[in-house]
Design a protein around this motif. Sequence first.
Motif, short mmCIF file in Angstrom:
data_model
loop_
_atom_site.label_atom_id
_atom_site.label_comp_id
_atom_site.label_asym_id
_atom_site.label_seq_id
_atom_site.Cartn_x
_atom_site.Cartn_y
_atom_site.Cartn_z
N ILE A 163 -8.79 -0.74 53.43
CA ILE A 163 -9.95 -1.04 52.60
C ILE A 163 -9.82 -2.49 52.17
N GLN A 182 -18.91 -3.02 51.21
CA GLN A 182 -17.53 -2.62 51.40
C GLN A 182 -17.12 -2.87 52.84
N ASN A 206 -15.01 -6.05 48.88
CA ASN A 206 -16.30 -6.65 49.20
C ASN A 206 -16.10 -7.86 50.13
N SER A 229 -22.03 -1.87 54.43
CA SER A 229 -20.76 -1.27 54.81
C SER A 229 -20.43 -1.71 56.23
#
Length: 152
Positions: free
Chosen positions: A65, A58, A68, A142
């Motif tokens: 956001i 992520q 991927n 992440s």
Amino acid sequence: MRGFKQAAIGLALVLAVPAHAAAAPDYQAASATLAQYKQAIESRDLSGAETLFAQDAQIFESGGIEGNFAHYRDHHLAPELKAFKSFAFRDYKVSVRGEGEVAIATETYNYTIALTNGETIERAGVATSVLKWTGRKWQIISLHSSSRKPKA
């Protein structure tokens, strides 16, 4: 008889140590994965960069956001890099610590972007990355980065 006892003790010790008790991952080596990603951005060439990320990684950037890495690359990063004449990091520092098969890294840096229209953008940035040891290499699971105009 003495040789038999020594062999039996040696075998017992080998069997008593679990197979997963191998040497801990080299946490500082996780910084090499981050350096490869940094190099891809500076060269504005993302080919192969997806191998640095887990498929379900992520990406978070400046309050957004991004999904991927494939989504971030295709819909954000690659189009942005095409509009840049150059991208250069400076004052780069990385700190890495480990927790089992996970490495946590904090990067601080400044960067300069030269746009194809001649405009220059200066920013101070920070990133936090979580990397997972796959048994063969570190992969980013992440990544959260943010930037701002440097203080005058």
